[in-house]
Design a protein around this motif. Structure first.
Motif, PDB file in Angstrom:
ATOM      1  N   CYS A  11       9.072   4.264   5.066  1.00 30.38           N
ATOM      2  CA  CYS A  11       8.049   4.370   4.021  1.00 30.38           C
ATOM      3  C   CYS A  11       8.542   5.418   3.025  1.00 30.38           C
ATOM      4  CB  CYS A  11       6.701   4.771   4.617  1.00 30.38           C
ATOM      5  SG  CYS A  11       6.010   3.528   5.707  1.00 30.38           S
ATOM      6  N   ASN A  12       8.968   4.966   1.865  1.00 32.65           N
ATOM      7  CA  ASN A  12       9.599   5.863   0.903  1.00 32.65           C
ATOM      8  C   ASN A  12       8.598   6.692   0.098  1.00 32.65           C
ATOM      9  OD1 ASN A  12       8.770   3.570  -0.481  1.00 32.65           O
ATOM     10  ND2 ASN A  12      10.582   3.438  -1.757  1.00 32.65           N
ATOM     11  N   TYR A  13       7.320   6.434   0.229  1.00 36.91           N
ATOM     12  CA  TYR A  13       6.295   7.230  -0.450  1.00 36.91           C
ATOM     13  C   TYR A  13       5.096   7.417   0.468  1.00 36.91           C
ATOM     14  CZ  TYR A  13       8.609   7.005  -4.955  1.00 36.91           C
ATOM     15  OH  TYR A  13       9.526   7.161  -5.960  1.00 36.91           O
ATOM     16  N   THR A  14       4.412   8.535   0.269  1.00 38.95           N
ATOM     17  CA  THR A  14       3.115   8.763   0.898  1.00 38.95           C
ATOM     18  C   THR A  14       2.121   8.916  -0.238  1.00 38.95           C
ATOM     19  OG1 THR A  14       4.121   9.856   2.797  1.00 38.95           O
ATOM     20  CG2 THR A  14       1.780  10.254   2.422  1.00 38.95           C
ATOM     21  N   ILE A  15       1.163   8.021  -0.288  1.00 35.88           N
ATOM     22  CA  ILE A  15       0.179   8.009  -1.371  1.00 35.88           C
ATOM     23  C   ILE A  15      -1.027   8.831  -0.932  1.00 35.88           C
ATOM     24  CG2 ILE A  15      -1.286   6.552  -2.811  1.00 35.88           C
ATOM     25  CD1 ILE A  15       0.828   4.303  -2.294  1.00 35.88           C
ATOM     26  N   GLU A  16      -1.418   9.768  -1.796  1.00 36.63           N
ATOM     27  CA  GLU A  16      -2.530  10.662  -1.476  1.00 36.63           C
ATOM     28  C   GLU A  16      -3.777  10.257  -2.254  1.00 36.63           C
ATOM     29  OE1 GLU A  16      -3.788  15.387  -1.779  1.00 36.63           O
ATOM     30  OE2 GLU A  16      -1.715  14.810  -2.164  1.00 36.63           O
ATOM     31  N   PHE A  17      -4.878  10.157  -1.530  1.00 41.13           N
ATOM     32  CA  PHE A  17      -6.184   9.929  -2.138  1.00 41.13           C
ATOM     33  C   PHE A  17      -7.055  11.136  -1.833  1.00 41.13           C
ATOM     34  CE2 PHE A  17      -4.725   5.544  -1.803  1.00 41.13           C
ATOM     35  CZ  PHE A  17      -5.117   5.025  -3.020  1.00 41.13           C
ATOM     36  N   LEU A  73       1.166   7.798  -8.729  1.00 42.32           N
ATOM     37  CA  LEU A  73       2.429   7.674  -8.006  1.00 42.32           C
ATOM     38  C   LEU A  73       3.580   7.786  -8.990  1.00 42.32           C
ATOM     39  CD1 LEU A  73       3.522   6.983  -5.122  1.00 42.32           C
ATOM     40  CD2 LEU A  73       3.444   4.600  -5.807  1.00 42.32           C
ATOM     41  N   MET A  74       4.591   8.547  -8.664  1.00 41.36           N
ATOM     42  CA  MET A  74       5.790   8.689  -9.493  1.00 41.36           C
ATOM     43  C   MET A  74       5.445   9.161 -10.906  1.00 41.36           C
ATOM     44  SD  MET A  74       7.949   5.317  -8.248  1.00 41.36           S
ATOM     45  CE  MET A  74       6.721   4.169  -8.832  1.00 41.36           C
ATOM     46  N   ASP A  75       4.545  10.127 -11.010  1.00 45.97           N
ATOM     47  CA  ASP A  75       4.126  10.699 -12.293  1.00 45.97           C
ATOM     48  C   ASP A  75       3.486   9.684 -13.236  1.00 45.97           C
ATOM     49  OD1 ASP A  75       5.048  13.222 -11.521  1.00 45.97           O
ATOM     50  OD2 ASP A  75       7.078  12.756 -12.218  1.00 45.97           O
ATOM     51  N   LEU A 115       0.462  -5.073  -2.360  1.00 48.36           N
ATOM     52  CA  LEU A 115      -0.242  -4.872  -3.620  1.00 48.36           C
ATOM     53  C   LEU A 115       0.703  -5.021  -4.789  1.00 48.36           C
ATOM     54  CD1 LEU A 115      -1.852  -1.535  -2.488  1.00 48.36           C
ATOM     55  CD2 LEU A 115      -2.959  -3.761  -2.398  1.00 48.36           C
ATOM     56  N   THR A 116       0.211  -5.655  -5.822  1.00 44.71           N
ATOM     57  CA  THR A 116       0.911  -5.637  -7.110  1.00 44.71           C
ATOM     58  C   THR A 116       0.137  -4.675  -7.993  1.00 44.71           C
ATOM     59  OG1 THR A 116       1.502  -7.958  -6.813  1.00 44.71           O
ATOM     60  CG2 THR A 116       1.753  -7.041  -9.030  1.00 44.71           C
ATOM     61  N   CYS A 117       0.831  -3.658  -8.492  1.00 40.61           N
ATOM     62  CA  CYS A 117       0.192  -2.624  -9.315  1.00 40.61           C
ATOM     63  C   CYS A 117       0.875  -2.587 -10.671  1.00 40.61           C
ATOM     64  CB  CYS A 117       0.315  -1.260  -8.654  1.00 40.61           C
ATOM     65  SG  CYS A 117      -0.419  -1.183  -7.011  1.00 40.61           S
ATOM     66  N   GLU A 118       0.068  -2.287 -11.699  1.00 40.41           N
ATOM     67  CA  GLU A 118       0.569  -2.247 -13.072  1.00 40.41           C
ATOM     68  C   GLU A 118       0.332  -0.867 -13.653  1.00 40.41           C
ATOM     69  OE1 GLU A 118       0.374  -5.755 -16.065  1.00 40.41           O
ATOM     70  OE2 GLU A 118      -1.481  -4.609 -16.260  1.00 40.41           O
ATOM     71  N   ARG A 119       1.333  -0.362 -14.399  1.00 37.86           N
ATOM     72  CA  ARG A 119       1.220   0.966 -15.005  1.00 37.86           C
ATOM     73  C   ARG A 119       0.136   0.952 -16.069  1.00 37.86           C
ATOM     74  NH1 ARG A 119       6.506   2.931 -15.662  1.00 37.86           N
ATOM     75  NH2 ARG A 119       6.819   1.230 -17.123  1.00 37.86           N
ATOM     76  N   VAL A 120      -0.726   1.974 -16.055  1.00 41.11           N
ATOM     77  CA  VAL A 120      -1.797   2.092 -17.055  1.00 41.11           C
ATOM     78  C   VAL A 120      -1.676   3.399 -17.811  1.00 41.11           C
ATOM     79  CG1 VAL A 120      -3.454   0.594 -15.909  1.00 41.11           C
ATOM     80  CG2 VAL A 120      -3.382   2.999 -15.296  1.00 41.11           C
TER      81      VAL A 120
END
Length: 193
Positions: free
Chosen positions: A81-87, A168-170, A188-193
């Protein structure tokens, strides 16, 4: 007889890993070199698609389906797992209370409100910006999109609902699609906003 030999092999050569935070003996082998940190996980107990494996203090996600034993053991592919996403933790509005649990009031007789912020939630995930493949099926994404692969569970489904935003990733990313066709994985497919 063969099963006893395999059991002896696990007892003598196996190492302890955590599978969904429970200890389990496993033998780890290396697949051919690839661009990603991947391993084969051999276990006596079934480890299924989407389980989180902790190996050498690193989180890995099981990315291959394992239903039946091969040569008296289970074999699955795990990927780092190359990232840990924080909520942020859950925010609760409550009233201040004294040592006995009674509500504390201000000088005007109104209850004093307080905000309680729970512990943050950390979700290990695989994040890709071009493609991701599972068992030959390849997912392609546009230039301003990423694929996030996490364990499919109630908490993660709630955090990664369509139109939710994650950092994620700034960058901020909005969840555009939640694919649950691979039982155990949340893709998930995510799009930059």
């Amino acid at each position: 007889m063969f099963d006893m030999d395999v059991q002896f092999l696990f007892e003598s050569m196996g190492q302890v890993v955590l599978v969904n935070d429970k200890e389990q003996k496993a033998i780890i082998t290396n697949p051919q070199m690839s661009a990603n940190e991947e391993r084969y996980l051999h276990t006596m107990d079934c480890v299924t698609l989407g389980h989180i494996v902790t190996l050498d203090n690193e989180k890995f996600l099981v990315v291959s389906e394992t239903v039946t034993k091969r040569h008296s053991k289970y074999k699955s592919k795990i990927r780092h797992c190359n990232y840990t996403i924080e909520f942020a933790g859950e925010v609760i509005e409550d009233f201040m209370r004294d040592a006995d649990g009674n509500i504390v009031y201000d000088r005007l007789g109104d209850p004093i409100t307080i905000t309680i912020v729970g512990d943050p939630i950390f979700i290990p995930a695989i994040v890709e910006n071009k493609t991701f493949s599972i068992a030959g099926s390849q997912l392609l994404v546009a230039e301003n999109q990423i694929i996030v692969i996490a364990q499919d569970n109630k908490v993660n489904r709630g955090k990664f609902t369509v139109n939710n935003t994650l950092s994620l990733m700034d960058n901020n990313w909005k969840v555009r699609n939640q694919d649950r066709t691979k039982k155990g994985l949340l893709i998930l497919t995510c799009e930059r906003v």
